[in-house]
Motif scaffolding. Structure first.
Motif, short mmCIF file in Angstrom:
data_model
loop_
_atom_site.label_atom_id
_atom_site.label_comp_id
_atom_site.label_asym_id
_atom_site.label_seq_id
_atom_site.Cartn_x
_atom_site.Cartn_y
_atom_site.Cartn_z
N LEU A 1 -24.06 59.69 -18.59
CA LEU A 1 -22.97 60.60 -18.98
C LEU A 1 -21.90 61.14 -17.97
O LEU A 1 -20.76 61.36 -18.51
N SER A 2 -22.44 61.06 -16.79
CA SER A 2 -21.36 61.41 -15.62
C SER A 2 -20.22 60.29 -15.63
O SER A 2 -18.91 60.65 -15.42
N LEU A 3 -20.61 59.26 -15.88
CA LEU A 3 -19.53 58.17 -15.94
C LEU A 3 -18.46 58.35 -17.03
O LEU A 3 -17.47 57.95 -16.99
N TRP A 4 -19.34 58.59 -18.09
CA TRP A 4 -18.34 58.62 -19.31
C TRP A 4 -17.33 60.03 -19.20
O TRP A 4 -16.46 59.81 -19.43
N PHE A 5 -17.96 61.01 -18.69
CA PHE A 5 -16.97 62.24 -18.20
C PHE A 5 -15.84 61.85 -17.37
O PHE A 5 -14.96 62.18 -17.40
N TYR A 6 -16.39 60.87 -16.43
CA TYR A 6 -15.38 60.69 -15.25
C TYR A 6 -14.22 59.71 -15.86
O TYR A 6 -12.96 59.88 -15.63
N ALA A 7 -14.61 58.93 -16.88
CA ALA A 7 -13.44 58.14 -17.56
C ALA A 7 -12.59 58.73 -18.23
O ALA A 7 -11.34 58.71 -18.16
N ILE A 8 -13.32 59.75 -18.92
CA ILE A 8 -12.42 60.68 -19.79
C ILE A 8 -11.52 61.45 -18.88
O ILE A 8 -10.36 61.60 -19.43
N HIS A 9 -11.86 62.21 -17.81
CA HIS A 9 -11.19 62.57 -16.82
C HIS A 9 -9.91 61.98 -16.29
O HIS A 9 -8.93 62.41 -16.28
N LEU A 10 -10.51 60.61 -16.02
CA LEU A 10 -9.31 59.84 -15.51
C LEU A 10 -8.17 59.33 -16.42
O LEU A 10 -7.18 59.44 -16.29
N MET A 11 -8.64 59.17 -17.83
CA MET A 11 -7.57 58.71 -18.94
C MET A 11 -7.09 60.10 -19.18
O MET A 11 -5.68 59.93 -19.81
N THR A 12 -7.28 61.24 -19.20
CA THR A 12 -6.38 62.20 -19.56
C THR A 12 -5.76 62.86 -18.40
O THR A 12 -4.55 63.72 -18.74
N SER A 13 -6.09 62.43 -17.27
CA SER A 13 -5.05 63.02 -16.16
C SER A 13 -4.22 61.96 -15.68
O SER A 13 -3.32 62.31 -15.01
N THR A 14 -4.11 60.70 -16.33
CA THR A 14 -3.23 59.73 -15.78
C THR A 14 -2.08 59.86 -16.94
O THR A 14 -2.38 59.37 -17.97
N LYS A 15 -1.11 60.02 -16.49
CA LYS A 15 0.06 59.90 -17.26
C LYS A 15 0.34 58.70 -17.96
O LYS A 15 0.63 58.62 -19.15
N CYS A 16 0.41 57.65 -17.23
CA CYS A 16 0.82 56.37 -17.49
C CYS A 16 0.02 55.90 -18.38
O CYS A 16 0.10 54.44 -18.77
N GLY A 17 -1.29 56.09 -18.58
CA GLY A 17 -2.17 55.33 -19.28
C GLY A 17 -3.14 54.50 -18.30
O GLY A 17 -2.80 54.27 -17.40
N LEU A 18 -4.34 54.28 -18.72
CA LEU A 18 -5.03 53.65 -17.96
C LEU A 18 -5.73 52.20 -18.44
O LEU A 18 -5.86 51.90 -19.47
N SER A 19 -5.71 51.49 -17.53
CA SER A 19 -6.28 50.06 -18.13
C SER A 19 -7.63 49.76 -17.93
O SER A 19 -8.32 50.63 -17.06
N ALA A 20 -8.37 48.77 -18.67
CA ALA A 20 -9.85 48.70 -18.40
C ALA A 20 -10.01 47.92 -17.15
O ALA A 20 -11.07 48.20 -16.57
N LYS A 21 -9.07 47.44 -16.39
CA LYS A 21 -9.35 46.75 -15.24
C LYS A 21 -9.22 47.89 -14.14
O LYS A 21 -10.09 47.95 -13.21
N HIS A 22 -8.41 49.27 -14.15
CA HIS A 22 -8.41 50.10 -13.61
C HIS A 22 -9.82 50.99 -13.74
O HIS A 22 -10.38 51.42 -12.62
N LEU A 23 -10.27 51.15 -14.67
CA LEU A 23 -11.50 52.00 -15.17
C LEU A 23 -12.74 50.96 -14.32
O LEU A 23 -13.53 51.56 -14.09
N GLU A 24 -12.57 49.81 -14.65
CA GLU A 24 -13.71 48.92 -13.75
C GLU A 24 -13.77 49.31 -12.27
O GLU A 24 -14.80 49.39 -11.78
N ARG A 25 -12.74 49.22 -11.89
CA ARG A 25 -12.65 49.63 -10.47
C ARG A 25 -12.99 51.14 -9.92
O ARG A 25 -14.01 51.13 -9.02
N GLU A 26 -12.61 51.88 -10.61
CA GLU A 26 -12.81 53.42 -10.42
C GLU A 26 -14.23 53.76 -10.81
O GLU A 26 -14.97 54.45 -9.88
N LEU A 27 -14.92 53.25 -11.68
CA LEU A 27 -16.38 53.52 -12.14
C LEU A 27 -17.24 52.78 -11.43
O LEU A 27 -18.52 53.01 -11.44
N GLY A 28 -16.93 51.47 -10.96
CA GLY A 28 -17.98 50.50 -10.65
C GLY A 28 -18.74 49.91 -11.47
O GLY A 28 -19.86 49.60 -11.36
N VAL A 29 -18.21 49.71 -12.86
CA VAL A 29 -19.08 49.08 -13.93
C VAL A 29 -18.43 47.63 -14.27
O VAL A 29 -17.44 47.63 -13.76
N THR A 30 -18.88 47.18 -14.91
CA THR A 30 -18.55 45.71 -15.39
C THR A 30 -17.14 45.93 -16.09
O THR A 30 -17.01 46.87 -16.89
#
Ligand SMILES: [Zn+2]
Length: 162
Positions: free
Chosen positions: A76-105
């Motif tokens: 859940l904490s990874l999901w919440f963090y992903a949502i936080h990143l996506m809603t606080s990034t103005k220009c949109g977030l790529s899956a590649k970016h999310l992969e790096r930020e969350l440390g998931v595949t």
């Protein structure tokens, strides 16, 4: 930092869901079996995500039921963090970016991104502006007369919705 303080672990995310989806005061919720407001308790179990139990009939309520998190092996904490990143990034977030930020595949990141964007954010369609919308402090351009009322150096923030 504020996000980390508010959601330091899975338990705090689950508690947030419980209070926002089921129980305003964190204790009482509408039991679908008793069909009335009941007191609920969270008993320690071996479940990864704990549920709340009706003290009247023993019915279990899971705050993740019906959400995109339900049945997901991602924490859940990874999901919440992903949502936080996506809603606080103005220009949109790529899956590649999310992969790096969350440390998931990449696959997990891509799946999360699409679920959040297509299922979670799509639910906000109801909140879109409709009917008569009033816009104040609009500055479109043209000749500059007198003093501009916006904040100095903040030329982006000239439009606000009332
Ligand atoms: Zn009950």
């Amino acid at each position: 930092m504020e996000f980390m303080r508010e959601f330091p672990d899975d338990d705090s995310c689950l508690e947030w869901l419980w209070r926002n989806r089921c129980s305003e005061d964190g204790e009482h919720a509408e039991c679908p079996k008793c069909e009335r407001l009941r007191s609920f308790k969270k008993y320690p179990t071996k479940q990864r995500r704990q549920s709340w139990t009706c003290t009247g009939c023993g019915h279990h309520l899971q705050p993740t039921a019906g959400t995109i998190f339900h049945g997901s092996s991602t924490s859940l904490s990874l999901w919440f963090y992903a949502i936080h990143l996506m809603t606080s990034t103005k220009c949109g977030l790529s899956a590649k970016h999310l992969e790096r930020e969350l440390g998931v595949t990449y696959k997990t990141a891509w799946r999360m991104l699409n679920k959040i964007r297509n299922e979670l954010m799509a639910q906000d369609d109801d909140l879109k502006l409709s009917g008569e919308v009033e816009i104040d402090e609009t500055y479109v351009g043209g000749r500059h007369r007198g003093q501009f009322a916006g904040l100095p150096g903040d030329s982006c923030a000239v439009t606000s919705l009332a």
